[in-house]
Design a protein around this motif. Structure first.
Motif, PDB file in Angstrom:
ATOM      1  N   VAL A 125      29.079  23.898  45.832  1.00 26.96           N
ATOM      2  CA  VAL A 125      29.912  24.716  44.947  1.00 26.96           C
ATOM      3  C   VAL A 125      30.251  26.001  45.688  1.00 26.96           C
ATOM      4  O   VAL A 125      29.355  26.678  46.197  1.00 26.96           O
ATOM      5  N   GLU A 126      31.526  26.323  45.773  1.00 26.52           N
ATOM      6  CA  GLU A 126      31.964  27.533  46.470  1.00 26.52           C
ATOM      7  C   GLU A 126      32.873  28.354  45.577  1.00 26.52           C
ATOM      8  O   GLU A 126      33.919  27.886  45.137  1.00 26.52           O
ATOM      9  N   SER A 127      32.451  29.583  45.315  1.00 26.91           N
ATOM     10  CA  SER A 127      33.282  30.493  44.523  1.00 26.91           C
ATOM     11  C   SER A 127      34.421  31.033  45.371  1.00 26.91           C
ATOM     12  O   SER A 127      34.225  31.405  46.534  1.00 26.91           O
TER      13      SER A 127
ATOM     14  N   ARG B 103      35.951  39.667  36.956  1.00 26.00           N
ATOM     15  CA  ARG B 103      35.028  38.557  36.720  1.00 26.00           C
ATOM     16  C   ARG B 103      35.095  38.009  35.300  1.00 26.00           C
ATOM     17  O   ARG B 103      34.157  37.387  34.813  1.00 26.00           O
TER      18      ARG B 103
ATOM     19  N   LEU C 149      31.320  27.766  34.790  1.00 26.38           N
ATOM     20  CA  LEU C 149      31.148  26.851  35.913  1.00 26.38           C
ATOM     21  C   LEU C 149      30.008  25.865  35.680  1.00 26.38           C
ATOM     22  O   LEU C 149      30.139  24.667  35.959  1.00 26.38           O
TER      23      LEU C 149
ATOM     24  N   ASP D 163      36.525  27.890  41.455  1.00 26.38           N
ATOM     25  CA  ASP D 163      35.489  27.321  42.305  1.00 26.38           C
ATOM     26  C   ASP D 163      35.942  25.975  42.857  1.00 26.38           C
ATOM     27  O   ASP D 163      36.699  25.242  42.202  1.00 26.38           O
TER      28      ASP D 163
ATOM     29  N   ARG E 139      36.656  33.363  43.806  1.00 25.13           N
ATOM     30  CA  ARG E 139      37.232  34.325  42.855  1.00 25.13           C
ATOM     31  C   ARG E 139      38.020  35.437  43.548  1.00 25.13           C
ATOM     32  O   ARG E 139      39.158  35.751  43.151  1.00 25.13           O
TER      33      ARG E 139
ATOM     34  N   SER F  40      37.410  28.916  35.990  1.00 23.34           N
ATOM     35  CA  SER F  40      36.318  28.994  35.027  1.00 23.34           C
ATOM     36  C   SER F  40      36.429  30.323  34.290  1.00 23.34           C
ATOM     37  O   SER F  40      37.232  31.188  34.646  1.00 23.34           O
TER      38      SER F  40
ATOM     39  N   GLY G  44      37.078  33.023  36.961  1.00 27.69           N
ATOM     40  CA  GLY G  44      36.723  32.677  38.321  1.00 27.69           C
ATOM     41  C   GLY G  44      37.437  31.399  38.720  1.00 27.69           C
ATOM     42  O   GLY G  44      38.151  30.783  37.919  1.00 27.69           O
TER      43      GLY G  44
ATOM     44  N   GLN H  43      38.817  21.643  42.298  1.00 26.65           N
ATOM     45  CA  GLN H  43      39.049  23.093  42.365  1.00 26.65           C
ATOM     46  C   GLN H  43      39.559  23.499  41.005  1.00 26.65           C
ATOM     47  O   GLN H  43      40.601  23.027  40.553  1.00 26.65           O
TER      48      GLN H  43
END
Length: 464
Positions: free
Chosen positions: A357-359, A408, A340, A413, A361, A315, A411, A312
């Motif tokens: 991969v899970e954002s 943005r 990322l 992830d 943000r 980015s 982020g 985790q």
């Protein structure tokens, strides 16, 4: 529509306005109120109060983001309205006006210095706030990394206990609820459970938790799932805290805590290729750009075949700078963030297969805003504990951080990868279904952990 109005006369605001416009590349998107009471700028914009000549002197000696931040930290500059609303409005106005910072030449700087001289703002360099990091030595040497980590994480356990919820998780939560009965601690428990599920942890499995912080994942994995955890942190305060919680909860047979550099993990007993899972939660930002390939190689080497790694990590956007001068000077010195895709490439380059991969943000906006609310609600306690300058550092950090995730520019992830076996088998579940079912119940009432589909050939206590 903004209406640009000046206080009549030739006060400090009127004298400084042309210089500011020159250095910004256009009219300032804020209203300025100077120490002499004079004002200039749009009357419906956020008001920046320049409380003393020392603020201008700071900017002469340290132009740009860092000088502005230090003027705020010391109270030489303040925003009359809510800081978050003020910064958001300033950024919005800058975008709408299309302001692009020019590169002032020598003549421009001399004119600015002349204005400052007439305003009585020229003088010796103001002292640097005590909260600023002062590191020395080679970049990302073990000694410098230890000093960098200590600067941030050894501020004191009392400080973080005041700021964080009872989980002591200092990382992005996973917000599965929005009602009045669902709060930051619930989001953190949901995050911890989600990590355990992605790693497929069951009783007897071995987890290496690199950068364990105050032990939130270590304690959750051992206490809830019966996992045997090797916890590693470079911060002395954190190591002492985790050891105390392990003893308090009677988990000594499941958890061992090491206060060491991640590069020394190879010297721990039973290190090589023996772990069912490895986790690193928001620690990779401190590793450094040149050192990251060796870090991903370490993640690969600690795992048995079909073992899983969860990273985790924060980015930055492809055109965003990442931390910036203020963050790197006061919060996380030597921090490095990358887009990322570059991190995914480095994990794959180490021989790991990236499976998911899970954002998160938007979850970090909610998490940081919760920390900021706590800071404001208990402001006097924070000031009594660490002093007003450090408290203002954290206010600026949390407000700016929430905006960076919101817009943005930054982020965060969760990246799940696996070390395939010799035949290429990953041993991961066919679907993600078991990861998310009932997470809210886990946070609020202890919940239920659904089992993943069985995998042929899986040995007891291994990652599924």
């Amino acid at each position: 529509m903004n209406t640009f109005t000046d206080t009549p006369g030739t006060g400090a605001a009127q004298r400084i306005a042309p210089v500011i416009e020159q250095f910004l590349g256009g009219p300032p998107p804020v209203r300025l109120r100077m120490w002499d009471g004079s004002e200039t700028g749009p009357k419906d914009a956020p008001t920046v109060h320049v409380r003393s000549r020392r603020a201008l002197r700071r900017l002469l000696w340290q132009p740009g983001e860092l000088g502005l931040a230090e003027a705020y930290i010391t109270g030489d500059i303040d925003i009359d309205d809510d800081l978050a609303d003020g910064l958001r409005a300033m950024r919005r106005a800058s975008r709408e006006q299309g302001l692009e910072l020019p590169r002032p030449g020598i003549a421009d700087r001399l004119r600015a210095a002349g204005t400052a001289l007439r305003l009585g703002a020229v003088g010796p360099r103001p002292p640097v706030p005590a909260a600023r990091a002062g590191l020395s030595g080679a970049l990302h040497s073990k000694a410098r990394d230890r000093a960098a980590i200590s600067h941030h994480y050894d501020l004191s356990n009392a400080f973080y206990s005041l700021l964080l919820d009872e989980t002591m998780a200092y990382s992005c939560g996973y917000w599965t609820g929005a009602g009045p009965d669902y709060g930051p601690a619930d989001a953190q428990r949901d995050k911890l459970e989600l990590i355990c599920r992605k790693l497929g942890l069951t009783a007897g499995a071995r987890l290496l938790d690199i950068g364990c912080g105050w032990g939130s994942l270590t304690l959750h994995a051992a206490g809830r799932h019966g996992v045997r955890v090797t916890a590693v942190t470079l911060a002395k305060e954190q190591a002492a805290y985790v050891r105390a919680r392990v003893e308090e909860r009677g988990l000594q047979d499941l958890v061992e805590v090491h206060n060491c550099d991640y590069r020394d993990v190879a010297g721990l007993p039973g290190f090589q290729g023996s772990y069912d899972a490895v986790s690193t939660v928001e620690m990779g930002e401190h590793v450094g750009d040149a050192e990251y390939p060796a870090f991903t190689a370490l993640l690969h080497s600690v795992l048995r075949p079909q073992g899983r790694a969860l990273v985790q990590q924060m980015s930055r956007g492809s055109t965003a700078p990442g931390g910036g001068a203020f963050i790197e000077s006061y919060i996380a010195p030597d921090m490095h963030m990358r887009p990322l895709g570059e991190t995914v490439g480095l994990l794959e380059g180490a021989g790991l297969e990236v499976r998911d991969v899970e954002s998160m943000r938007e979850h970090y906006v909610l998490t940081v805003e919760a920390w900021h609310r706590t800071l404001e609600e208990r402001w006097s306690e924070f000031v009594a504990l660490v002093g007003e300058e450090t408290a203002r550092v954290w206010r600026l950090y949390l407000v700016g951080g929430a905006l960076a995730f919101e817009e943005r520019r930054m982020g965060v992830d969760q990246i799940l990868s696996v070390r395939p076996d010799a035949e290429g088998a990953a041993g991961t579940p066919a679907t993600r279904h078991g990861w998310y079912a009932g997470l809210g119940a886990v946070a609020g009432q202890g919940g239920h952990t659904p089992a993943e589909p069985a995998i042929a050939g899986q040995r007891p206590g291994s990652v599924r």
